[in-house]
Design an enzyme around this catalytic site. Structure first.
Site, mmCIF file in Angstrom:
data_model
loop_
_atom_site.group_PDB
_atom_site.id
_atom_site.type_symbol
_atom_site.label_atom_id
_atom_site.label_comp_id
_atom_site.label_asym_id
_atom_site.label_seq_id
_atom_site.Cartn_x
_atom_site.Cartn_y
_atom_site.Cartn_z
ATOM 1 N N ASN A 96 67.276 -18.326 -18.704
ATOM 2 C CA ASN A 96 68.359 -18.156 -17.716
ATOM 3 C C ASN A 96 68.183 -16.887 -16.893
ATOM 4 O O ASN A 96 68.994 -15.978 -16.911
ATOM 5 C CB ASN A 96 69.722 -18.153 -18.416
ATOM 6 C CG ASN A 96 69.828 -17.106 -19.511
ATOM 7 O OD1 ASN A 96 68.843 -16.742 -20.140
ATOM 8 N ND2 ASN A 96 71.028 -16.617 -19.748
ATOM 9 N N ASP A 306 73.073 -15.248 -30.240
ATOM 10 C CA ASP A 306 73.315 -15.769 -28.885
ATOM 11 C C ASP A 306 73.596 -14.617 -27.926
ATOM 12 O O ASP A 306 74.516 -14.672 -27.089
ATOM 13 C CB ASP A 306 74.449 -16.788 -28.868
ATOM 14 C CG ASP A 306 74.330 -17.758 -27.692
ATOM 15 O OD1 ASP A 306 73.201 -17.950 -27.207
ATOM 16 O OD2 ASP A 306 75.345 -18.316 -27.259
ATOM 17 N N GLY A 325 79.837 -15.183 -22.317
ATOM 18 C CA GLY A 325 78.789 -14.472 -23.041
ATOM 19 C C GLY A 325 79.243 -13.189 -23.703
ATOM 20 O O GLY A 325 80.144 -12.499 -23.221
#
Length: 417
Positions: A96, A306, A325
């Site tokens: 990403n 993550d 996030g």
């Protein structure tokens, strides 16, 4: 790099020295001696630390850095240093970025930027071109360049035929396909888990159903294609059940869970703190319990931080518009170690290597030193001054954690805090 590690308790079931407290002599990056006591006639650097424990180096299967394109969030250099000081000797890095990592040249770029670092960077290539979900990316070429898996980070593949083709094509070269578990038409504009909490807060909900439908679809396609699938960051009790049933059928399926989904529930969003806005969203207490049970019985194969740095401009805004996030590398060990035994925590932090084709060597004489050094007993409150990342978007600020990372020995280098 030569170093003598003094009085370290080995946590490695594959090692003959598991649960023993020993000295470890490392010469030129190779473990040359392990014994109860080792003298130091060559006057090597000595590491003697309180309650020192050593395990195989840890691995995180889902890390985002930003570079290229989003260096204000995080750079590869600082990201790898953060990973090392957080105890990780290997990280799989998501695609990403800007541009998206979807070609041989892009994978080569990431690998070249990570050269000579103590922490190994394993690139994950995009599954589709520009992660747009329309056409498959150059999967075989990226494999040849060093990609370990293919994943449109947090972008679900809405076209089931495209998922079928990806699994069939990747099976020709044992490629690992990753599929984000969310049915977008069901999740809609939801920004948190859909239940009574989202209603009381007036926020649009993203129901568990959206995740579970996508997983059910992908498992049917997997059974048809006999491919190789990894589902990153599941978050619901029903998802655990679906994957448990798939494993009973001996499908080639693995999955992971984000550590924050084992710690927090959707009730923590009542202050509208955007650091708690993650994807998949924080779910309910019953989901959290099922995820922990899934890890204990092996249904869920691995955990991930993550880790996803987001700059302040994209977090200090209205909840609906904030980006998803949280960072998680720095808090990963302390969070996991606060809910599992030390042995289970280390197992979860090393277990994902095999699935991503990464070598795992027991702590033994003659092996390349790839070690994480830590104290499992130190309790502390996590705070922003412990953040090493360029971005500070953590949901663990103020959280009581257990376990301190001293550093790593890897790639003939020593990194310590």
């Amino acid at each position: 790099m030569n170093v003598l590690v003094k009085s370290a308790t080995i946590v490695d079931p594959k090692s003959d020295f598991h649960n023993q407290t020993v000295d470890i002599l490392i010469e030129k990056g190779i473990i040359s001696e392990i014994s109860a006591t080792i003298n130091n006639p060559k006057n090597y650097k000595e590491l003697s630390l309180d309650n020192l424990h050593a395990s195989q180096g840890w691995f995180d299967s889902s890390v985002s850095f930003g570079e290229p394109g989003y260096e204000e969030r995080e750079t590869i250099e600082n990201g790898l240093l953060t990973a090392g000081k957080s105890g990780f000797t290997a990280v799989a890095v998501n695609a990403n970025t800007n541009p998206v990592i979807d070609s041989y040249a892009d994978i080569s770029y990431l690998k070249s930027k990570a050269q000579k670092n103590a922490v190994n960077l394993y690139p994950i290539g995009a599954l589709t071109k520009n992660s747009e979900g329309k056409d498959l990316a150059e999967l075989f070429d990226m494999t040849n360049a060093g990609a370990v898996a293919f994943y449109d980070y947090q972008h679900p593949i809405s076209n089931p035929n495209l998922m079928k083709l990806a699994l069939l094509y990747a099976s020709n070269f044992d490629g690992l396909v990753c599929s984000f578990p969310q049915e977008s038409k069901i999740s809609g504009m939801g920004v948190m888990n859909e239940n009574v909490t989202s209603t009381s807060l007036g926020l649009k909900g993203n129901p568990a159903l959206a995740e579970e439908l996508q997983i059910a679809r992908d498992l049917f396609i997997l059974e048809y294609t006999e491919g190789k699938l990894h589902i990153p960051t599941i978050s619901t009790a029903k998802s655990v059940e679906l994957i448990r049933a798939a494993k009973r059928k001996t499908l080639d399926i693995t999955c992971s869970v984000a550590i924050h989904n084992l710690i927090y529930t959707d009730e923590h969003l009542n202050t509208f703190n955007t650091n708690f806005k993650v994807l998949p969203p924080l779910r309910t207490a019953s989901d959290l319990k099922a995820l922990i049970e899934g890890l204990k019985d092996g249904t869920i194969d691995m955990v991930t931080s993550d880790h996803n740095p987001i700059d302040i401009e994209d977090k200090k805004i209205e909840f609906d518009f904030a980006k998803y996030g949280t960072i998680g590398l720095e808090s990963a060990f302390g969070a996991l170690n606060s809910i599992f035994t030390v042995k289970k925590t280390i197992e979860l932090l090393t277990k994902g290597k095999k699935r991503f084709g990464i070598d795992s060597t027991a702590i033994k004489v003659g092996a390349t030193a790839d070690l994480t050094l830590f104290d499992p007993n130190t309790a502390y409150t996590f705070s922003k001054d412990l953040i090493l990342s360029r971005s500070k978007n953590t949901m663990f600020d103020g959280r009581e954690l257990k376990g301190k990372v001293y550093g790593i020995i890897a790639n003939n280098q020593l990194i310590t805090n």
